[in-house]
Design a protein around this motif. Sequence first.
Motif, PDB file in Angstrom:
ATOM      1  N   GLY A  12      31.584  26.501  69.506  1.00 20.61           N
ATOM      2  CA  GLY A  12      30.575  27.520  69.228  1.00 20.61           C
ATOM      3  C   GLY A  12      29.981  27.361  67.841  1.00 20.61           C
ATOM      4  N   ALA A  13      29.898  28.480  67.124  1.00 21.54           N
ATOM      5  CA  ALA A  13      29.292  28.464  65.794  1.00 21.54           C
ATOM      6  C   ALA A  13      30.228  27.870  64.751  1.00 21.54           C
ATOM      7  CB  ALA A  13      28.901  29.883  65.392  1.00 21.54           C
ATOM      8  N   GLY A  14      31.459  27.571  65.112  1.00 22.49           N
ATOM      9  CA  GLY A  14      32.409  26.999  64.171  1.00 22.49           C
ATOM     10  C   GLY A  14      32.919  28.002  63.160  1.00 22.49           C
ATOM     11  N   ASP A  15      32.811  29.290  63.518  1.00 20.75           N
ATOM     12  CA  ASP A  15      33.221  30.312  62.560  1.00 20.75           C
ATOM     13  C   ASP A  15      34.595  30.896  62.864  1.00 20.75           C
ATOM     14  OD1 ASP A  15      32.579  31.668  64.828  1.00 20.75           O
ATOM     15  OD2 ASP A  15      31.252  33.109  63.873  1.00 20.75           O
ATOM     16  N   ALA A  16      35.327  30.279  63.774  1.00 21.69           N
ATOM     17  CA  ALA A  16      36.667  30.769  64.125  1.00 21.69           C
ATOM     18  C   ALA A  16      37.704  29.808  63.576  1.00 21.69           C
ATOM     19  CB  ALA A  16      36.791  30.911  65.628  1.00 21.69           C
ATOM     20  N   CYS A  17      37.774  29.728  62.260  1.00 20.27           N
ATOM     21  CA  CYS A  17      38.714  28.776  61.701  1.00 20.27           C
ATOM     22  C   CYS A  17      39.175  29.201  60.316  1.00 20.27           C
ATOM     23  CB  CYS A  17      38.094  27.389  61.640  1.00 20.27           C
ATOM     24  SG  CYS A  17      36.734  27.272  60.496  1.00 20.27           S
ATOM     25  N   VAL A  18      40.039  28.398  59.786  1.00 22.44           N
ATOM     26  CA  VAL A  18      40.568  28.598  58.450  1.00 22.44           C
ATOM     27  C   VAL A  18      39.863  27.608  57.527  1.00 22.44           C
ATOM     28  CG1 VAL A  18      42.639  28.353  57.039  1.00 22.44           C
ATOM     29  CG2 VAL A  18      42.796  29.350  59.309  1.00 22.44           C
ATOM     30  N   GLU A  19      39.573  28.060  56.320  1.00 16.25           N
ATOM     31  CA  GLU A  19      39.007  27.184  55.307  1.00 16.25           C
ATOM     32  C   GLU A  19      40.062  26.948  54.236  1.00 16.25           C
ATOM     33  OE1 GLU A  19      34.279  28.157  55.430  1.00 16.25           O
ATOM     34  OE2 GLU A  19      35.525  29.453  54.178  1.00 16.25           O
ATOM     35  N   ILE A  20      40.002  25.782  53.630  1.00 16.30           N
ATOM     36  CA  ILE A  20      40.991  25.407  52.621  1.00 16.30           C
ATOM     37  C   ILE A  20      40.269  24.869  51.384  1.00 16.30           C
ATOM     38  CG2 ILE A  20      41.247  23.081  53.572  1.00 16.30           C
ATOM     39  CD1 ILE A  20      44.234  23.254  52.840  1.00 16.30           C
ATOM     40  N   ALA A  21      40.836  25.164  50.235  1.00 18.42           N
ATOM     41  CA  ALA A  21      40.357  24.607  48.970  1.00 18.42           C
ATOM     42  C   ALA A  21      41.589  24.243  48.151  1.00 18.42           C
ATOM     43  CB  ALA A  21      39.496  25.614  48.219  1.00 18.42           C
ATOM     44  N   THR A  22      41.445  23.259  47.302  1.00 17.78           N
ATOM     45  CA  THR A  22      42.581  22.842  46.479  1.00 17.78           C
ATOM     46  C   THR A  22      42.198  22.845  45.008  1.00 17.78           C
ATOM     47  OG1 THR A  22      41.999  20.522  46.740  1.00 17.78           O
ATOM     48  CG2 THR A  22      43.610  21.409  48.282  1.00 17.78           C
ATOM     49  N   LEU A  28      44.501  26.938  48.495  1.00 18.49           N
ATOM     50  CA  LEU A  28      43.962  28.245  48.837  1.00 18.49           C
ATOM     51  C   LEU A  28      43.479  28.234  50.279  1.00 18.49           C
ATOM     52  CD1 LEU A  28      41.948  28.117  45.606  1.00 18.49           C
ATOM     53  CD2 LEU A  28      43.739  29.801  45.959  1.00 18.49           C
ATOM     54  N   LEU A  29      43.756  29.313  51.004  1.00 19.34           N
ATOM     55  CA  LEU A  29      43.343  29.448  52.400  1.00 19.34           C
ATOM     56  C   LEU A  29      42.590  30.754  52.571  1.00 19.34           C
ATOM     57  CD1 LEU A  29      46.700  28.502  54.149  1.00 19.34           C
ATOM     58  CD2 LEU A  29      44.715  27.036  53.833  1.00 19.34           C
ATOM     59  N   ARG A  30      41.563  30.732  53.434  1.00 23.04           N
ATOM     60  CA  ARG A  30      40.834  31.959  53.753  1.00 23.04           C
ATOM     61  C   ARG A  30      40.287  31.873  55.165  1.00 23.04           C
ATOM     62  NH1 ARG A  30      35.278  31.360  50.146  1.00 23.04           N
ATOM     63  NH2 ARG A  30      34.322  29.741  51.432  1.00 23.04           N
ATOM     64  N   ASP A  31      39.936  33.023  55.700  1.00 28.24           N
ATOM     65  CA  ASP A  31      39.346  33.132  57.032  1.00 28.24           C
ATOM     66  C   ASP A  31      37.845  32.874  56.898  1.00 28.24           C
ATOM     67  OD1 ASP A  31      38.305  33.917  59.496  1.00 28.24           O
ATOM     68  OD2 ASP A  31      39.554  35.699  59.632  1.00 28.24           O
ATOM     69  N   LEU A  44      51.143  24.045  45.189  1.00 30.57           N
ATOM     70  CA  LEU A  44      50.962  22.779  45.910  1.00 30.57           C
ATOM     71  C   LEU A  44      52.262  22.214  46.471  1.00 30.57           C
ATOM     72  CD1 LEU A  44      48.987  20.655  46.878  1.00 30.57           C
ATOM     73  CD2 LEU A  44      49.173  19.553  44.654  1.00 30.57           C
ATOM     74  N   PRO A  45      53.364  22.162  45.715  1.00 28.97           N
ATOM     75  CA  PRO A  45      54.605  21.611  46.287  1.00 28.97           C
ATOM     76  C   PRO A  45      55.122  22.434  47.479  1.00 28.97           C
ATOM     77  CG  PRO A  45      54.769  21.717  43.892  1.00 28.97           C
ATOM     78  CD  PRO A  45      53.525  22.447  44.277  1.00 28.97           C
ATOM     79  N   SER A  46      54.984  23.739  47.418  1.00 27.81           N
ATOM     80  CA  SER A  46      55.450  24.590  48.524  1.00 27.81           C
ATOM     81  C   SER A  46      54.609  24.378  49.770  1.00 27.81           C
ATOM     82  CB  SER A  46      55.400  26.064  48.119  1.00 27.81           C
ATOM     83  OG  SER A  46      56.251  26.302  47.038  1.00 27.81           O
ATOM     84  N   PHE A  47      53.301  24.286  49.598  1.00 27.51           N
ATOM     85  CA  PHE A  47      52.420  24.075  50.748  1.00 27.51           C
ATOM     86  C   PHE A  47      52.668  22.706  51.374  1.00 27.51           C
ATOM     87  CE2 PHE A  47      48.395  23.038  52.845  1.00 27.51           C
ATOM     88  CZ  PHE A  47      48.238  24.169  53.632  1.00 27.51           C
ATOM     89  N   THR A  48      52.843  21.702  50.549  1.00 30.65           N
ATOM     90  CA  THR A  48      53.129  20.356  51.050  1.00 30.65           C
ATOM     91  C   THR A  48      54.438  20.333  51.835  1.00 30.65           C
ATOM     92  OG1 THR A  48      51.932  19.383  49.195  1.00 30.65           O
ATOM     93  CG2 THR A  48      53.471  17.949  50.362  1.00 30.65           C
ATOM     94  N   LEU A  50      55.818  22.875  53.397  1.00 24.50           N
ATOM     95  CA  LEU A  50      55.586  23.601  54.650  1.00 24.50           C
ATOM     96  C   LEU A  50      54.899  22.717  55.682  1.00 24.50           C
ATOM     97  CD1 LEU A  50      55.442  26.176  56.421  1.00 24.50           C
ATOM     98  CD2 LEU A  50      53.264  26.662  55.281  1.00 24.50           C
ATOM     99  N   ILE A  51      53.841  22.050  55.294  1.00 19.41           N
ATOM    100  CA  ILE A  51      53.112  21.176  56.222  1.00 19.41           C
ATOM    101  C   ILE A  51      54.003  20.054  56.726  1.00 19.41           C
ATOM    102  CG2 ILE A  51      51.174  19.553  56.439  1.00 19.41           C
ATOM    103  CD1 ILE A  51      50.426  22.578  56.452  1.00 19.41           C
ATOM    104  N   ASN A  52      54.774  19.443  55.842  1.00 18.67           N
ATOM    105  CA  ASN A  52      55.681  18.370  56.269  1.00 18.67           C
ATOM    106  C   ASN A  52      56.717  18.885  57.248  1.00 18.67           C
ATOM    107  OD1 ASN A  52      54.370  16.414  54.789  1.00 18.67           O
ATOM    108  ND2 ASN A  52      55.686  16.675  52.996  1.00 18.67           N
ATOM    109  N   HIS A  53      57.238  20.069  57.018  1.00 15.80           N
ATOM    110  CA  HIS A  53      58.208  20.662  57.932  1.00 15.80           C
ATOM    111  C   HIS A  53      57.566  20.930  59.301  1.00 15.80           C
ATOM    112  CE1 HIS A  53      61.575  23.014  59.384  1.00 15.80           C
ATOM    113  NE2 HIS A  53      60.734  23.979  59.685  1.00 15.80           N
ATOM    114  N   LEU A  54      56.359  21.466  59.299  1.00 11.60           N
ATOM    115  CA  LEU A  54      55.674  21.749  60.567  1.00 11.60           C
ATOM    116  C   LEU A  54      55.391  20.477  61.350  1.00 11.60           C
ATOM    117  CD1 LEU A  54      53.187  24.515  59.405  1.00 11.60           C
ATOM    118  CD2 LEU A  54      55.254  24.811  60.799  1.00 11.60           C
ATOM    119  N   LYS A  55      55.099  19.405  60.667  1.00 16.68           N
ATOM    120  CA  LYS A  55      54.850  18.124  61.338  1.00 16.68           C
ATOM    121  C   LYS A  55      56.114  17.583  61.994  1.00 16.68           C
ATOM    122  CE  LYS A  55      51.008  16.510  58.499  1.00 16.68           C
ATOM    123  NZ  LYS A  55      50.592  15.513  57.494  1.00 16.68           N
ATOM    124  N   GLU A  56      57.279  17.905  61.443  1.00 17.59           N
ATOM    125  CA  GLU A  56      58.544  17.416  61.987  1.00 17.59           C
ATOM    126  C   GLU A  56      59.024  18.233  63.180  1.00 17.59           C
ATOM    127  OE1 GLU A  56      61.245  17.532  58.724  1.00 17.59           O
ATOM    128  OE2 GLU A  56      60.208  15.937  57.637  1.00 17.59           O
TER     129      GLU A  56
END
Length: 66
Positions: A12-22, A28-31, A44-48, A50-56
């Motif tokens: 659709g309009a691509g407005d149903a997602c999360v945006e990220i900035a570093t 940083l994450l926002r709707d 940054l270390p905590s987010f990294t 988390l992402i690595n854990h989710l990938k596993e």
Amino acid sequence: MNWRKSSYSGGGAGDACVEIATTPTRVLLRDSKTPTRATLSFPLPSFTALINHLKEEVPPWNSESP
């Protein structure tokens, strides 16, 4: 701040997602539907970690039943 949309954005309009900035020290994450509202900020270390854990992990909806 350079915000970018998730690669998993919906159709659709691509407005149903999360945006990220570093920044050098934070992620940083926002709707994308309400960009002026609250923003989540993670070190940054905590987010990294988390992402690595989710990938596993294998999500229960993606695992095969015995």
